[in-house]
Design a protein around this motif. Structure first.
Motif, PDB file in Angstrom:
ATOM      1  N   THR A  13      11.803  17.220 -89.227  1.00  0.00           N
ATOM      2  CA  THR A  13      12.757  16.718 -87.968  1.00  0.00           C
ATOM      3  C   THR A  13      13.334  17.825 -87.385  1.00  0.00           C
ATOM      4  N   HIS A  14      13.523  18.127 -85.824  1.00  0.00           N
ATOM      5  CA  HIS A  14      13.844  18.825 -85.720  1.00  0.00           C
ATOM      6  C   HIS A  14      14.911  18.639 -84.485  1.00  0.00           C
ATOM      7  N   TYR A  15      16.169  18.923 -84.215  1.00  0.00           N
ATOM      8  CA  TYR A  15      16.896  18.055 -83.292  1.00  0.00           C
ATOM      9  C   TYR A  15      17.322  19.291 -82.392  1.00  0.00           C
ATOM     10  N   GLU A  16      16.668  18.280 -80.982  1.00  0.00           N
ATOM     11  CA  GLU A  16      17.585  19.197 -79.438  1.00  0.00           C
ATOM     12  C   GLU A  16      18.941  20.107 -80.206  1.00  0.00           C
ATOM     13  N   PRO A  17      18.884  21.333 -79.687  1.00  0.00           N
ATOM     14  CA  PRO A  17      20.208  22.554 -79.307  1.00  0.00           C
ATOM     15  C   PRO A  17      20.997  21.704 -78.949  1.00  0.00           C
ATOM     16  N   ASN A  18      22.604  21.686 -78.481  1.00  0.00           N
ATOM     17  CA  ASN A  18      23.468  21.504 -77.928  1.00  0.00           C
ATOM     18  C   ASN A  18      23.752  22.402 -76.791  1.00  0.00           C
ATOM     19  N   GLN A  19      22.177  22.220 -75.932  1.00  0.00           N
ATOM     20  CA  GLN A  19      22.487  23.515 -74.913  1.00  0.00           C
ATOM     21  C   GLN A  19      22.461  22.207 -73.376  1.00  0.00           C
ATOM     22  N   TYR A  20      23.032  20.599 -73.231  1.00  0.00           N
ATOM     23  CA  TYR A  20      22.950  19.733 -72.671  1.00  0.00           C
ATOM     24  C   TYR A  20      24.272  19.241 -72.247  1.00  0.00           C
ATOM     25  N   ASP A  21      24.026  19.150 -70.851  1.00  0.00           N
ATOM     26  CA  ASP A  21      26.224  18.352 -70.925  1.00  0.00           C
ATOM     27  C   ASP A  21      26.771  17.764 -70.710  1.00  0.00           C
ATOM     28  N   VAL A  22      27.260  17.345 -71.993  1.00  0.00           N
ATOM     29  CA  VAL A  22      27.697  16.361 -72.894  1.00  0.00           C
ATOM     30  C   VAL A  22      28.292  15.272 -71.988  1.00  0.00           C
ATOM     31  N   TYR A  23      28.682  15.919 -71.231  1.00  0.00           N
ATOM     32  CA  TYR A  23      29.389  14.871 -69.624  1.00  0.00           C
ATOM     33  C   TYR A  23      28.459  13.911 -69.052  1.00  0.00           C
ATOM     34  N   LYS A  24      27.795  14.572 -68.925  1.00  0.00           N
ATOM     35  CA  LYS A  24      26.912  13.974 -68.197  1.00  0.00           C
ATOM     36  C   LYS A  24      25.468  13.028 -69.047  1.00  0.00           C
ATOM     37  N   ARG A  25      25.698  13.497 -70.004  1.00  0.00           N
ATOM     38  CA  ARG A  25      24.879  12.874 -70.814  1.00  0.00           C
ATOM     39  C   ARG A  25      25.169  11.024 -71.984  1.00  0.00           C
ATOM     40  N   SER A  26      27.205  11.616 -71.463  1.00  0.00           N
ATOM     41  CA  SER A  26      27.335   9.749 -71.716  1.00  0.00           C
ATOM     42  C   SER A  26      27.138   9.065 -71.200  1.00  0.00           C
ATOM     43  N   GLU A  27      26.849   9.220 -69.761  1.00  0.00           N
ATOM     44  CA  GLU A  27      26.790   8.736 -69.139  1.00  0.00           C
ATOM     45  C   GLU A  27      25.984   6.926 -69.616  1.00  0.00           C
ATOM     46  N   MET A  28      25.001   7.859 -70.223  1.00  0.00           N
ATOM     47  CA  MET A  28      24.198   6.720 -70.077  1.00  0.00           C
ATOM     48  C   MET A  28      24.848   5.492 -71.294  1.00  0.00           C
ATOM     49  N   PHE A  29      25.799   6.458 -72.179  1.00  0.00           N
ATOM     50  CA  PHE A  29      25.752   5.121 -73.148  1.00  0.00           C
ATOM     51  C   PHE A  29      27.007   4.229 -72.612  1.00  0.00           C
ATOM     52  N   LEU A  30      27.451   4.846 -72.178  1.00  0.00           N
ATOM     53  CA  LEU A  30      28.257   3.708 -70.491  1.00  0.00           C
ATOM     54  C   LEU A  30      27.348   2.447 -70.639  1.00  0.00           C
ATOM     55  N   ARG A  31      26.178   2.433 -70.352  1.00  0.00           N
ATOM     56  CA  ARG A  31      25.701   1.215 -69.787  1.00  0.00           C
ATOM     57  C   ARG A  31      25.065   0.266 -71.302  1.00  0.00           C
ATOM     58  N   LEU A  32      25.600   1.077 -72.726  1.00  0.00           N
ATOM     59  CA  LEU A  32      24.460   0.448 -73.681  1.00  0.00           C
ATOM     60  C   LEU A  32      25.764  -0.775 -74.053  1.00  0.00           C
ATOM     61  N   PRO A  33      24.869  -1.602 -75.175  1.00  0.00           N
ATOM     62  CA  PRO A  33      25.893  -2.950 -75.395  1.00  0.00           C
ATOM     63  C   PRO A  33      25.953  -2.093 -76.423  1.00  0.00           C
ATOM     64  N   VAL A  34      27.774  -2.794 -76.350  1.00  0.00           N
ATOM     65  CA  VAL A  34      28.817  -2.289 -77.635  1.00  0.00           C
ATOM     66  C   VAL A  34      28.206  -2.243 -78.934  1.00  0.00           C
ATOM     67  N   THR A  35      27.585  -3.195 -79.434  1.00  0.00           N
ATOM     68  CA  THR A  35      27.086  -3.436 -80.547  1.00  0.00           C
ATOM     69  C   THR A  35      25.615  -2.273 -80.461  1.00  0.00           C
ATOM     70  N   ASP A  36      25.127  -1.543 -79.581  1.00  0.00           N
ATOM     71  CA  ASP A  36      23.979  -0.720 -79.822  1.00  0.00           C
ATOM     72  C   ASP A  36      24.755   0.629 -80.996  1.00  0.00           C
ATOM     73  N   ILE A  37      25.691   1.068 -80.604  1.00  0.00           N
ATOM     74  CA  ILE A  37      26.364   2.501 -80.947  1.00  0.00           C
ATOM     75  C   ILE A  37      27.808   2.333 -81.874  1.00  0.00           C
ATOM     76  N   ILE A  38      28.299   1.137 -81.667  1.00  0.00           N
ATOM     77  CA  ILE A  38      30.047   0.822 -82.003  1.00  0.00           C
ATOM     78  C   ILE A  38      30.177   1.545 -83.216  1.00  0.00           C
ATOM     79  N   GLY A  39      28.956   0.905 -84.519  1.00  0.00           N
ATOM     80  CA  GLY A  39      29.504   0.712 -85.424  1.00  0.00           C
ATOM     81  C   GLY A  39      29.051   2.925 -85.538  1.00  0.00           C
TER      82      GLY A  39
END
Lengths: 257, 179
Positions: free
Chosen positions: A135-161
Motif C-alpha cells: 500500500t502506498h499513500y499519497e504524498p503530503n503535497q495537497y492543500d490540507v485546508y482545501k481537502r478538509s472541506e469535504m470532511f465537513l460535509r460527512l456524517p459525524v459517525t463517519d470520522i469522529i472515532g
C-alpha cells in the motif's frame, strides 16, 4: 422540520458549531437551546419563529435531540468514497514526522473537535496498491485546508472515532519515547516542605520553562535531525515517525555507552 | 389583617401587592434566618413599628405568626387573568387560552437571573401587553421597565396563577434542555 435522531444525522460542520457554543454568550438558556435546535436541524433562526412557540412545542422538539447530551460513538470509516476518489485512514504506524507534527498542531489547546476536519484531511489518504500488494499513500503535497472541506460535509459517525484512534497511538508513542517529548515518567513530584518562597518560585519557574520546552519538543527533534539546517527539514518531516524515533532512541543508547 | 399590640398589618396574599408579596416571600423562604427572625423582619416590613417587638408578649407574637398566611391554596387553581387595567390602560395576556411564548419565557428567565428576589412585577409586565401598542413597542426595554414599576403595585393575587404556569414551564424546560 426534519429533526435528526442520532449523531449520524448531523455532519462534522454542525458538530463543530455545536462544540463552539458557549452558554455565556446567551442571555438565557432558551436562546441557547433554540440555537442548538437551529444548528442541529440546519435551519436559519429567522425561518422558524421559535420565539412565537409555547413551551410545550419547544419541549417536544428538544426532547427529540436529547441524544446530543450523550457522548458520540467512537466509530469511523476506514474508507471514505467521494464521486472522484476513495480515501483510506492511514495506518498510524506509518504516519510521517510531518503528519504527526501537523496533527499535534491542530489538536493543540483542546481543539480536537474544532479541527477534526483538518486532522481527517491529514490522516485520510488516497492509496494505491502496487503489483506486489504494498500500500502506498499519497504524498503530503495537497492543500490540507482545501481537502478538509469535504470532511465537513460527512456524517459525524463517519470520522469522529479517528480522534480516539489517534490519541491511543499518541499515548503509546509518548510512553515509549518520553524523553523526546519532554516527559520524564521516572521523575517524582518534588517535596517542597521546608523550602523558602524564593526556592519554590525558582522551582515553579523551571517547571514552567520545561513545559514550554515540551511543547516545542517535536520541532527541536526535527531541527536536530536536520543537522540544524532549516533547508533539510522537509526531508526529515517526510520520514516515518516510528523510524525517526527508533533512530533517535538508538543514538541515545550509543551516546550513553 | 392581624393586630399586634393595636397595630394592624397585612397578613394574607389578598391584602398585598406584588412588591410586598415578593419581599415577604423572600424573607419567608430564607434559609439563613430562623423562624422568629423571619417574622420579626416580615412584620416590620409590613408596617409594625420596631419598638413594638420589644413590648409584645411572646404568646401574642406567636399567635400573630399562626394567623399570618401568604400561601393560599385557593389562588393556585385560578386561571390567569386575560386582561388587567392599570391607570386607564388595558393589558392583555392571551386571546383564547393562556400561554406564554418562548420569547417571553426567555425574557423572564433573564429577569430571574438578574434578581431572583425581585422579578415578578417584570414577569407580569412582559406577559401582559398594552393592547394599543405593537409588539416592537412592547418589547423595548424602557417600556417593560416602566410597566414593571406600575405593575408592582397590582394585587399579588394577579401573579399567583401566572407563577404556577411559569414554575411548570421552567420545570419542563429544565428536564428537556440539551444544555
Amino acid at each position: 422540520m426534519n429533526i435528526p435522531t442520532y449523531w449520524s444525522d448531523i455532519n462534522i460542520s454542525q458538530l463543530i458549531e455545536l462544540y463552539q457554543l458557549d452558554s455565556d454568550d446567551f442571555e438565557n438558556s432558551f436562546e441557547l437551546n433554540i440555537e442548538i435546535l437551529s444548528i442541529v436541524c440546519d435551519i436559519d433562526n429567522t425561518n422558524i419563529d421559535f420565539e412565537e412557540m409555547d413551551i410545550d412545542e419547544l419541549v417536544a422538539m428538544l426532547s427529540k435531540i436529547k441524544w446530543l447530551s450523550e457522548t458520540p460513538p467512537s466509530t469511523f470509516k476506514k474508507k471514505i468514497a467521494t464521486d472522484t476518489s476513495t480515501f483510506e485512514f492511514k495506518d498510524l504506524n506509518k504516519i510521517t514526522v510531518g503528519e504527526f507534527i501537523d496533527v499535534e498542531h491542530f489538536k493543540k489547546d483542546k481543539n480536537d473537535i474544532t479541527n477534526i476536519h483538518l486532522i481527517a484531511a491529514l490522516l485520510y489518504k488516497q492509496v494505491y496498491v502496487d503489483e506486489w500488494g504494498n500500500t502506498h499513500y499519497e504524498p503530503n503535497q495537497y492543500d490540507v485546508y482545501k481537502r478538509s472541506e469535504m470532511f465537513l460535509r460527512l456524517p459525524v459517525t463517519d470520522i469522529i472515532g479517528i480522534l480516539i484512534q489517534y490519541n491511543t497511538f499518541r499515548e503509546n508513542i509518548m510512553k515509549q519515547y518520553p524523553s523526546f517529548f519532554g516527559i520524564d515518567e521516572t521523575e517524582e513530584p518534588l517535596d517542597m516542605t521546608g523550602l523558602t518562597a524564593a526556592e519554590i518560585a525558582a522551582i515553579e519557574n523551571d517547571a514552567a520553562q520545561d513545559k514550554i520546552k515540551a511543547e516545542w519538543a517535536w520541532q527541536r527533534l526535527v531541527f536536530e535531525l536536520a543537522g540544524e539546517d532549516v533547508t533539510k527539514m522537509d526531508a526529515v518531516t517526510d520520514q516515518p515517525l516510528i523510524l525517526v524515533l527508533n533512530t533517535m532512541a538508538m543514538k541515545e543508547v550509543f551516546k550513553q555507552n | 389583617m392581624i393586630t399586634i399590640n393595636n397595630h394592624s398589618i397585612k397578613s394574607s396574599i389578598s391584602e398585598m401587592n406584588i412588591t410586598e408579596y415578593e419581599y415577604v416571600s423572600t424573607l419567608y423562604n430564607s434559609k439563613t434566618l430562623d423562624h422568629i427572625d423571619k417574622f420579626m423582619q416580615i412584620f416590620v416590613y409590613l408596617g409594625l413599628p420596631e419598638a413594638v417587638l420589644d413590648e409584645v408578649e411572646p404568646e401574642d407574637f406567636l399567635d400573630a405568626i399562626d394567623k399570618f398566611q401568604i400561601f393560599d391554596e385557593e389562588f393556585n387553581d385560578r386561571q390567569p387573568l386575560q386582561e388587567i387595567d392599570v391607570n386607564g390602560r388595558t393589558y392583555r395576556s392571551y386571546e383564547e387560552k393562556f400561554r406564554v411564548k418562548i420569547k417571553d419565557l426567555a425574557l423572564i428567565e433573564s429577569a430571574v437571573k438578574t434578581d431572583e428576589n425581585n422579578y415578578l412585577a417584570r414577569a407580569i409586565a412582559i406577559i401582559y401587553k398594552d393592547v394599543s401598542l405593537t409588539d416592537t413597542e412592547h418589547y423595548t426595554k424602557e417600556h417593560i421597565d416602566y410597566k414593571a414599576i406600575i405593575m408592582s403595585s397590582l394585587p399579588a393575587v394577579t401573579v399567583i396563577p401566572v407563577l404556577k404556569y411559569l414554575g411548570e414551564a421552567f420545570s419542563k424546560k429544565l428536564k428537556s434542555a440539551v444544555k
